[in-house]
Design a protein around this motif. Structure first.
Motif, PDB file in Angstrom:
ATOM      1  N   SER A  81       5.974  22.455  37.136  1.00 12.90           N
ATOM      2  CA  SER A  81       5.811  21.200  36.158  1.00 12.90           C
ATOM      3  C   SER A  81       5.072  21.391  35.251  1.00 12.90           C
ATOM      4  CB  SER A  81       5.057  20.247  36.821  1.00 12.90           C
ATOM      5  OG  SER A  81       4.574  18.734  36.893  1.00 12.90           O
ATOM      6  N   PRO A  82       5.431  20.609  33.776  1.00 10.58           N
ATOM      7  CA  PRO A  82       4.575  20.390  32.630  1.00 10.58           C
ATOM      8  C   PRO A  82       2.829  20.138  33.185  1.00 10.58           C
ATOM      9  CG  PRO A  82       6.207  19.221  32.538  1.00 10.58           C
ATOM     10  CD  PRO A  82       6.458  19.902  34.011  1.00 10.58           C
ATOM     11  N   ASN A  83       3.037  18.978  33.484  1.00 14.27           N
ATOM     12  CA  ASN A  83       1.674  18.402  33.799  1.00 14.27           C
ATOM     13  C   ASN A  83       1.270  18.158  35.168  1.00 14.27           C
ATOM     14  OD1 ASN A  83       2.934  15.893  34.030  1.00 14.27           O
ATOM     15  ND2 ASN A  83       2.903  15.383  31.787  1.00 14.27           N
ATOM     16  N   GLY A  84       1.504  18.423  36.008  1.00 15.92           N
ATOM     17  CA  GLY A  84       0.748  18.600  37.738  1.00 15.92           C
ATOM     18  C   GLY A  84       1.786  19.359  38.811  1.00 15.92           C
ATOM     19  N   ASN A  85       1.084  18.800  39.877  1.00 17.49           N
ATOM     20  CA  ASN A  85       1.682  19.619  41.304  1.00 17.49           C
ATOM     21  C   ASN A  85       3.089  20.084  40.665  1.00 17.49           C
ATOM     22  OD1 ASN A  85       0.030  21.320  42.277  1.00 17.49           O
ATOM     23  ND2 ASN A  85      -0.405  19.534  43.930  1.00 17.49           N
ATOM     24  N   PRO A  86       3.658  20.817  40.695  1.00 16.74           N
ATOM     25  CA  PRO A  86       5.042  21.359  41.248  1.00 16.74           C
ATOM     26  C   PRO A  86       5.119  21.160  42.791  1.00 16.74           C
ATOM     27  CG  PRO A  86       3.858  23.792  40.035  1.00 16.74           C
ATOM     28  CD  PRO A  86       2.766  22.342  40.284  1.00 16.74           C
ATOM     29  N   VAL A  87       4.480  22.039  42.977  1.00 17.22           N
ATOM     30  CA  VAL A  87       5.188  21.254  44.754  1.00 17.22           C
ATOM     31  C   VAL A  87       4.464  20.180  45.898  1.00 17.22           C
ATOM     32  CG1 VAL A  87       5.959  22.500  47.595  1.00 17.22           C
ATOM     33  CG2 VAL A  87       6.306  23.785  44.871  1.00 17.22           C
ATOM     34  N   SER A  88       4.709  19.204  45.989  1.00 17.63           N
ATOM     35  CA  SER A  88       3.403  18.425  46.902  1.00 17.63           C
ATOM     36  C   SER A  88       3.663  18.832  48.336  1.00 17.63           C
ATOM     37  CB  SER A  88       4.385  16.803  46.650  1.00 17.63           C
ATOM     38  OG  SER A  88       4.756  16.689  47.561  1.00 17.63           O
ATOM     39  N   PRO A  89       2.135  18.241  48.568  1.00 19.49           N
ATOM     40  CA  PRO A  89       1.686  18.637  50.272  1.00 19.49           C
ATOM     41  C   PRO A  89       3.026  18.171  51.063  1.00 19.49           C
ATOM     42  CG  PRO A  89      -0.418  17.742  49.409  1.00 19.49           C
ATOM     43  CD  PRO A  89       1.394  17.230  48.187  1.00 19.49           C
ATOM     44  N   GLN A  90       4.023  17.417  50.937  1.00 13.65           N
ATOM     45  CA  GLN A  90       4.768  16.101  51.873  1.00 13.65           C
ATOM     46  C   GLN A  90       6.746  16.870  51.324  1.00 13.65           C
ATOM     47  OE1 GLN A  90       3.496  14.453  49.146  1.00 13.65           O
ATOM     48  NE2 GLN A  90       1.907  14.218  50.821  1.00 13.65           N
ATOM     49  N   GLY A  91       6.120  18.700  50.137  1.00 15.59           N
ATOM     50  CA  GLY A  91       7.970  19.168  50.054  1.00 15.59           C
ATOM     51  C   GLY A  91       8.170  19.114  49.122  1.00 15.59           C
ATOM     52  N   GLY A  92       8.164  17.720  48.090  1.00 11.14           N
ATOM     53  CA  GLY A  92       8.336  16.820  46.832  1.00 11.14           C
ATOM     54  C   GLY A  92       8.059  18.326  46.067  1.00 11.14           C
ATOM     55  N   THR A  93       9.121  18.617  45.132  1.00 10.62           N
ATOM     56  CA  THR A  93       9.346  19.474  43.464  1.00 10.62           C
ATOM     57  C   THR A  93       9.232  19.330  42.611  1.00 10.62           C
ATOM     58  OG1 THR A  93      11.850  19.950  44.645  1.00 10.62           O
ATOM     59  CG2 THR A  93       9.748  21.345  45.476  1.00 10.62           C
ATOM     60  N   GLY A  94       8.471  19.973  41.870  1.00 15.42           N
ATOM     61  CA  GLY A  94       9.061  19.947  40.325  1.00 15.42           C
ATOM     62  C   GLY A  94      10.543  20.593  40.097  1.00 15.42           C
ATOM     63  N   ASP A  95      10.612  20.835  38.598  1.00 18.94           N
ATOM     64  CA  ASP A  95      11.961  21.810  38.267  1.00 18.94           C
ATOM     65  C   ASP A  95      11.414  23.275  39.031  1.00 18.94           C
ATOM     66  OD1 ASP A  95      12.332  19.798  36.723  1.00 18.94           O
ATOM     67  OD2 ASP A  95      11.313  19.827  34.714  1.00 18.94           O
ATOM     68  N   LEU A  96      12.951  23.394  39.409  1.00 14.70           N
ATOM     69  CA  LEU A  96      12.839  24.711  40.104  1.00 14.70           C
ATOM     70  C   LEU A  96      14.135  25.605  38.655  1.00 14.70           C
ATOM     71  CD1 LEU A  96      13.955  26.899  42.217  1.00 14.70           C
ATOM     72  CD2 LEU A  96      16.315  26.062  41.909  1.00 14.70           C
ATOM     73  N   VAL A  97      12.432  26.673  38.864  1.00 13.21           N
ATOM     74  CA  VAL A  97      12.551  27.851  37.523  1.00 13.21           C
ATOM     75  C   VAL A  97      13.525  29.143  37.914  1.00 13.21           C
ATOM     76  CG1 VAL A  97      11.167  26.165  35.928  1.00 13.21           C
ATOM     77  CG2 VAL A  97      10.340  28.448  37.041  1.00 13.21           C
ATOM     78  N   TYR A  98      13.829  29.797  38.846  1.00  8.72           N
ATOM     79  CA  TYR A  98      13.665  30.566  39.925  1.00  8.72           C
ATOM     80  C   TYR A  98      13.911  30.763  41.063  1.00  8.72           C
ATOM     81  CZ  TYR A  98      14.347  35.571  40.341  1.00  8.72           C
ATOM     82  OH  TYR A  98      14.448  37.150  40.096  1.00  8.72           O
ATOM     83  N   GLN A  99      14.599  31.376  41.492  1.00  9.43           N
ATOM     84  CA  GLN A  99      15.018  31.697  42.649  1.00  9.43           C
ATOM     85  C   GLN A  99      15.344  33.334  43.316  1.00  9.43           C
ATOM     86  OE1 GLN A  99      17.946  29.568  44.454  1.00  9.43           O
ATOM     87  NE2 GLN A  99      19.821  29.430  43.435  1.00  9.43           N
TER      88      GLN A  99
END
Length: 90
Positions: A12-30
């Motif tokens: 995430s450019p300016n926040g939490n990439p993963v929220s406590p509820q499981g929401g996510t930002g951009d996937l950049v690697y797996q």
């Protein structure tokens, strides 16, 4: 871990990439964490970022042997790293 496990790196450019509820930002690697025997050394996950911002690792655990107070996503325990702030790139 008795089976292979998946892990993801979110950005995430300016926040939490993963929220406590499981929401996510951009996937950049797996990737895959190979099956391990109980006496194996811990696996160290690494990643070289390409953008300034915030990153977090998310590793799925063996659903039969959860460790600690993980987040549960689709019935599987997940361990989430602390937020990593990348403000300089090499």
């Amino acid at each position: 871990m008795g089976v292979d496990s998946k892990y993801y790196i979110y950005y995430s450019p300016n926040g939490n990439p993963v929220s406590p509820q499981g929401g996510t930002g951009d996937l950049v690697y797996q990737g895959i964490i190979p099956k391990m025997v109980a006496s194996a050394e811990p696996v160290k996950l690494t990643f070289t970022p390409t953008m300034k911002g915030f990153y977090m690792f998310m590793a799925f655990q063996n659903h039969e042997k959860p460790i600690g107070e993980e987040l549960i996503i689709e019935g599987t325990p997940v361990i989430v790293s602390k937020k990593i702030n990348v403000n300089q790139l090499k």
